[in-house]
Design an enzyme around this catalytic site. Structure first.
Site, mmCIF file in Angstrom:
data_model
loop_
_atom_site.group_PDB
_atom_site.id
_atom_site.type_symbol
_atom_site.label_atom_id
_atom_site.label_comp_id
_atom_site.label_asym_id
_atom_site.label_seq_id
_atom_site.Cartn_x
_atom_site.Cartn_y
_atom_site.Cartn_z
ATOM 1 N N LYS A 139 2.282 -3.738 5.882
ATOM 2 C CA LYS A 139 2.446 -3.816 4.422
ATOM 3 C C LYS A 139 3.929 -3.749 4.044
ATOM 4 O O LYS A 139 4.393 -4.472 3.162
ATOM 5 C CB LYS A 139 1.662 -2.692 3.748
ATOM 6 C CG LYS A 139 0.143 -2.888 3.761
ATOM 7 C CD LYS A 139 -0.254 -4.187 3.092
ATOM 8 C CE LYS A 139 -1.733 -4.247 2.766
ATOM 9 N NZ LYS A 139 -2.136 -5.574 2.220
ATOM 10 N N SER B 184 0.847 -1.197 0.000
ATOM 11 C CA SER B 184 0.000 0.000 0.000
ATOM 12 C C SER B 184 0.876 1.237 0.000
ATOM 13 O O SER B 184 2.033 1.197 0.460
ATOM 14 C CB SER B 184 -0.872 0.005 1.262
ATOM 15 O OG SER B 184 -1.491 1.264 1.446
ATOM 16 N N TYR C 26 -0.849 -0.580 10.189
ATOM 17 C CA TYR C 26 -1.223 -1.016 8.827
ATOM 18 C C TYR C 26 -0.060 -0.831 7.860
ATOM 19 O O TYR C 26 0.346 -1.772 7.167
ATOM 20 C CB TYR C 26 -2.478 -0.280 8.341
ATOM 21 C CG TYR C 26 -2.830 -0.593 6.904
ATOM 22 C CD1 TYR C 26 -3.221 -1.883 6.532
ATOM 23 C CD2 TYR C 26 -2.747 0.378 5.903
ATOM 24 C CE1 TYR C 26 -3.522 -2.186 5.208
ATOM 25 C CE2 TYR C 26 -3.057 0.091 4.586
ATOM 26 C CZ TYR C 26 -3.449 -1.191 4.240
ATOM 27 O OH TYR C 26 -3.736 -1.489 2.920
HETATM 28 N N1 NAP Z 1 -8.716 0.066 -1.365
HETATM 29 C C1 NAP Z 1 -7.601 0.740 -1.175
HETATM 30 O O1 NAP Z 1 -7.618 1.995 -1.194
HETATM 31 C C2 NAP Z 1 -6.272 0.015 -0.961
HETATM 32 C C3 NAP Z 1 -5.101 0.796 -0.997
HETATM 33 C C4 NAP Z 1 -3.872 0.164 -0.807
HETATM 34 C C5 NAP Z 1 -3.809 -1.199 -0.617
HETATM 35 N N2 NAP Z 1 -4.965 -1.929 -0.586
HETATM 36 C C6 NAP Z 1 -4.822 -3.385 -0.372
HETATM 37 O O2 NAP Z 1 -5.430 -4.054 -1.464
HETATM 38 C C7 NAP Z 1 -5.845 -5.363 -1.053
HETATM 39 C C8 NAP Z 1 -7.289 -5.585 -1.496
HETATM 40 O O3 NAP Z 1 -8.137 -4.741 -0.726
HETATM 41 P P1 NAP Z 1 -9.461 -4.057 -1.322
HETATM 42 O O4 NAP Z 1 -9.204 -2.616 -1.378
HETATM 43 O O5 NAP Z 1 -9.926 -4.757 -2.537
HETATM 44 O O6 NAP Z 1 -10.469 -4.257 -0.086
HETATM 45 P P2 NAP Z 1 -11.560 -5.386 0.192
HETATM 46 O O7 NAP Z 1 -12.675 -5.267 -0.778
HETATM 47 O O8 NAP Z 1 -11.884 -5.247 1.652
HETATM 48 O O9 NAP Z 1 -10.791 -6.744 -0.068
HETATM 49 C C9 NAP Z 1 -10.069 -7.463 0.913
HETATM 50 C C10 NAP Z 1 -10.314 -8.938 0.662
HETATM 51 O O10 NAP Z 1 -9.466 -9.708 1.510
HETATM 52 C C11 NAP Z 1 -10.214 -10.796 2.061
HETATM 53 N N3 NAP Z 1 -9.636 -11.152 3.349
HETATM 54 C C12 NAP Z 1 -9.409 -10.304 4.396
HETATM 55 N N4 NAP Z 1 -8.910 -10.975 5.444
HETATM 56 C C13 NAP Z 1 -8.802 -12.274 5.040
HETATM 57 C C14 NAP Z 1 -8.362 -13.460 5.681
HETATM 58 N N5 NAP Z 1 -7.944 -13.454 6.959
HETATM 59 N N6 NAP Z 1 -8.383 -14.616 4.994
HETATM 60 C C15 NAP Z 1 -8.810 -14.646 3.713
HETATM 61 N N7 NAP Z 1 -9.246 -13.549 3.043
HETATM 62 C C16 NAP Z 1 -9.252 -12.390 3.712
HETATM 63 C C17 NAP Z 1 -11.655 -10.246 2.183
HETATM 64 O O11 NAP Z 1 -12.638 -11.273 2.124
HETATM 65 P P3 NAP Z 1 -13.345 -11.838 3.479
HETATM 66 O O12 NAP Z 1 -13.704 -10.632 4.303
HETATM 67 O O13 NAP Z 1 -14.519 -12.596 2.969
HETATM 68 O O14 NAP Z 1 -12.302 -12.699 4.096
HETATM 69 C C18 NAP Z 1 -11.757 -9.347 0.951
HETATM 70 O O15 NAP Z 1 -12.269 -10.056 -0.162
HETATM 71 C C19 NAP Z 1 -5.641 -5.405 0.456
HETATM 72 O O16 NAP Z 1 -4.435 -6.101 0.748
HETATM 73 C C20 NAP Z 1 -5.518 -3.943 0.844
HETATM 74 O O17 NAP Z 1 -4.774 -3.765 2.033
HETATM 75 C C21 NAP Z 1 -6.180 -1.356 -0.767
#
Ligand code: NAP
Length: 247
Positions: A155, A139, A151
């Site tokens: 990362k 991130s 957080y």
């Molecule tokens: N959105 C942003 O602005 C942003 C920015 C920088 C980095 N990121 C990173 O991008 C990645 C994807 O996030 P996103 O933005 O798409 O958010 P999201 O929609 O909340 O996706 C996170 C996914 O991870 C799964 N997950 C979480 N904990 C888990 C566990 N213990 N075991 C298995 N699956 C798990 C969740 O499914 P369940 O809840 O069903 O387990 C969910 O499908 C993450 O690593 C996040 O930190 C996001």
């Protein structure tokens, strides 16, 4: 030739957009997340070459079930996308305060972002084909913090892990890289905490004056996972519209 891609967090947000690209290409896709109903809904939309495993990747048992599913279905894996994660500090129990709250958040974020990736990758390593691709998810917070400490730090821990994976597996043609997104909307990441004002601030920090979309990250990730990206490894690649650079 069809490949097998395992995508954690593939039921929602960024992971779902990545999974769609592999499914559209005719690859065998394995979605992983904790909520079986969410995964079932996504898999049904993608068609018969997409399967799923409902598993908590913070546990060894969850990762072992993913590996067993791959061993029983496709027998091996070509692409591992360790995208599952999130800012666990946003979900800290309301009754915790002081040092207990800080400790909870650090433990939870290390579990949520480091161990979910390590368990998935290490569990699948014995099944990983030559010329395989590993992509971890960091991130912008790894570079500039997130306001919660834990957080961004969790990362950042993935950066040297990718470099070690690359060194270990590179002679087999395997690559290991990290994608570090900036603010991406249309995900579950902010769990209802995003305000219009905050969204405008984050979008305004980007040189292109917009939030990122899951499709932006999916395009980058699918290229990193492609056969033609074989000489790009041990890299942390940011996609944030220039937001980290400022001005
Ligand atoms: N959105 C942003 O602005 C942003 C920015 C920088 C980095 N990121 C990173 O991008 C990645 C994807 O996030 P996103 O933005 O798409 O958010 P999201 O929609 O909340 O996706 C996170 C996914 O991870 C799964 N997950 C979480 N904990 C888990 C566990 N213990 N075991 C298995 N699956 C798990 C969740 O499914 P369940 O809840 O069903 O387990 C969910 O499908 C993450 O690593 C996040 O930190 C996001």
């Amino acid at each position: 030739m069809a490949r097998t891609a395992v995508i954690s967090g593939g039921g929602t947000g960024i992971g779902r957009a990545i999974a769609a690209r592999f499914a559209d290409a005719g690859d065998d896709v394995v979605l992983v997340g904790r909520r079986g109903d969410v995964l079932a809904d996504t898999a049904a939309r993608f068609g018969p070459t997409t399967t799923y495993v409902a598993a908590d990747l913070e546990t060894v048992e969850g990762a072992e079930r993913v590996a067993a599913h791959v061993a029983e279905t496709t027998g091996s894996v070509d692409v591992v996308i360790a995208n599952a994660g999130g800012n666990a500090a946003l979900h800290a129990p309301a009754d915790l305060d002081g040092l207990a709250r800080v400790s909870w958040a650090w433990n939870a974020n290390l579990q949520r972002n480091v161990l979910t990736a390590v368990h998935l990758v290490e569990g699948l390593k014995p099944l990983l084909n030559d010329h395989g691709r590993i992509v971890l998810f960091s991130s912008i917070a790894a570079y500039r913090g997130s306001g919660t400490g834990s957080y961004g730090a969790s990362k950042a821990a993935l950066h040297p892990y990718a470099i070690d994976l690359s060194a270990e597996l590179g002679a087999r043609g395997v690559t290991a890289n990290v994608v570090a997104p900036g603010y991406i909307e249309d995900t579950e990441f902010f769990a209802g905490t995003m305000t219009e004002q905050r969204r405008a601030t984050l979008a305004g920090q980007a040189h292109n004056k917009r939030p990122g979309a899951p499709a932006d990250i999916a395009a980058l990730t699918s290229w990193l996972a492609s056969p033609e990206a074989g000489h790009v490894t041990a890299q942390i690649i940011q996609s944030n519209g220039g937001a980290l650079a400022g001005r």
